[in-house]
Design a protein around this motif. Structure first.
Motif, PDB file in Angstrom:
ATOM      1  N   GLN A   1       0.853  -1.188   0.000  1.00  0.00           N
ATOM      2  CA  GLN A   1       0.000   0.000   0.000  1.00  0.00           C
ATOM      3  C   GLN A   1       0.893   1.243   0.000  1.00  0.00           C
ATOM      4  OE1 GLN A   1      -1.925   1.217   3.712  1.00  0.00           O
ATOM      5  NE2 GLN A   1      -3.885   1.305   2.616  1.00  0.00           N
TER       6      GLN A   1
ATOM      7  N   THR B   1      -2.165  -1.506  -3.807  1.00  0.00           N
ATOM      8  CA  THR B   1      -3.460  -0.898  -3.512  1.00  0.00           C
ATOM      9  C   THR B   1      -3.409   0.601  -3.797  1.00  0.00           C
ATOM     10  OG1 THR B   1      -3.081  -0.223  -1.215  1.00  0.00           O
ATOM     11  CG2 THR B   1      -3.633  -2.538  -1.587  1.00  0.00           C
TER      12      THR B   1
ATOM     13  N   VAL C   1      -2.682  -1.161   5.723  1.00  0.00           N
ATOM     14  CA  VAL C   1      -2.598  -2.420   4.977  1.00  0.00           C
ATOM     15  C   VAL C   1      -2.593  -3.622   5.913  1.00  0.00           C
ATOM     16  CG1 VAL C   1      -0.070  -2.495   4.867  1.00  0.00           C
ATOM     17  CG2 VAL C   1      -1.416  -3.543   3.031  1.00  0.00           C
TER      18      VAL C   1
END
Length: 399
Positions: free
Chosen positions: A298, A325, A387
């Motif tokens: 992330q 992400t 995350v």
């Protein structure tokens, strides 16, 4: 030791790693303490356990009448009060202080120092940016050395007094604060120049420790070398420190084992800068042995993603497979055109044919990585945002 007796202190942003620790120390040093945050965090568990009242609402209430406010960097300019830098400088002036600064490795190195001091009966105080599971918390007040982190992200470190000043390394990590690596180096140089009586440890001058550690990775051998040097300056002989340090099992969210499902181990790490990510993946390889390393990453902050997408991709290319992400914004506003896809695109260019996923949400990313995993793999969740919330999803979905 009650240097803050009679003080009433209201912490704005008390759920963060920094202010939660300062609140715990301030309370133990005699102050009446309370605070606010907009959401519950794991750092509030020890705060509440210490009997400190916490208010959780969408917007910060005014400080109670007669209380002084200490304000997290996240709310600076929005809520009146002293900065966290000013308050930490006051805490650091109350004891012999070891300040651990630098771009990478601060939490682990500070944790190593506090752990050794604790196990050798030196009763340290400490306020560290991550939980040290073997110490049961991230902050505590004692009667010995005070071990704290000096943060360069908001230039907090520049205000800190220190008897022992540590700079683990120098790197450009905060692009909204610094325009170049040279500016970061100048900040640390100016800080050290302002501490003429301090003893100094510079990690870049030290070779990695030749010591069998419980934590993997070359970066941890470097952290250990720095910790041992600081401990020697604090009066702990290396012969006493080394066997204790060998038992140190790490800080929370630093290659933290989180569970196993279907023969797949899941490990979580705070790595969010390319150098940290590369070091973490190298250590993950050591842990994985013959298995594959799959990472769910992330990105953290729009500015960092904008400036370091290519470097992040270079680090991620060391994994066998990677899913990225959306950016975790933290304190930043969106930048047009800057999303986690930038890292995906750079990674595709860097290593064509690599299995790469795009999961806009953490839950999307967890589902993708779970579908890839097979027995013997090591799955790494990495990033400084949320995350780690993917961990229970992964453990549930991996079959």
């Amino acid at each position: 030791m009650q240097p803050l007796a009679g003080r009433r202190i209201w912490f704005v942003g008390i759920g963060g790693a920094g202010l939660s620790g300062y609140a715990l120390v301030a309370g133990a040093w005699g102050a009446e303490v309370a605070g606010w945050d907009r959401k519950d965090t794991p750092y509030l568990e020890p705060v509440r356990a210490a009997g400190i009242p916490v208010t959780v609402t969408d917007e910060p209430p005014a400080a109670p009448e007669g209380w002084e406010a200490v304000v997290s960097t996240a709310y600076a300019g929005r809520v009146p009060g002293r900065t966290r830098a000013e308050f930490l400088a006051e805490l650091a002036a109350q004891a012999q202080t070891i300040v651990v600064a630098g771009a990478h490795g601060k939490t682990t190195t500070a944790g190593m120092i506090a752990f050794v001091l604790d196990r050798l009966g030196r009763d340290p105080s400490f306020a560290i940016g991550g939980e040290i599971p073997q110490l049961g918390t991230h902050a505590r007040a004692g009667s010995g050395w005070f071990v704290v982190e000096g943060d360069e992200s908001d230039r907090t470190v520049a205000a800190l007094p220190a008897a022992i000043a540590v700079v683990t390394n120098v790197d450009l990590d905060h692009h909204s604060t610094f325009a170049s690596r040279a500016e970061v180096e100048a900040l640390f140089d100016d800080w050290l120049a302002g501490l003429p009586d301090a003893q100094v440890v510079r990690g870049d001058d030290l070779p990695p420790a030749e010591l069998e550690l419980a934590v993997p990775g070359q970066h941890n051998r470097r952290n250990a070398a720095i910790a041992l040097a600081a401990l020697e300056l604090a009066g702990v002989p290396r012969a006493d420190a080394e066997p204790v340090l060998a038992e140190f099992r790490g800080a929370g969210r630093r290659l933290e084992p989180r569970g196993e499902a279907g023969g797949v181990r899941v490990v979580d790490d705070y790595a969010h800068h390319p150098a940290e990510l590369a070091a973490t993946l190298q250590a993950a390889r050591e842990l994985a042995g013959e298995g594959r390393v799959i990472v769910l990453f992330q990105p953290h902050l729009y500015t960092r993603t904008l400036h370091l997408a290519r470097e992040l991709a270079r680090s991620l290319a060391a994994a066998d497979a990677a899913c990225v992400t959306e950016v975790y914004p933290a304190r930043e506003e969106p930048i047009p055109g800057v999303t986690g896809r930038l890292v995906v695109e750079r990674l595709s260019e860097r290593r064509p044919g690599m299995r790469i996923g795009w999961g806009p949400s953490v839950a999307d990313g967890a589902a993708i990585v779970a579908s890839w995993a097979r027995p013997g793999d090591l799955v790494l969740t990495a990033g400084a945002g949320d995350v780690d919330t993917a961990v229970p999803l992964l453990l549930e979905q991996i079959r």
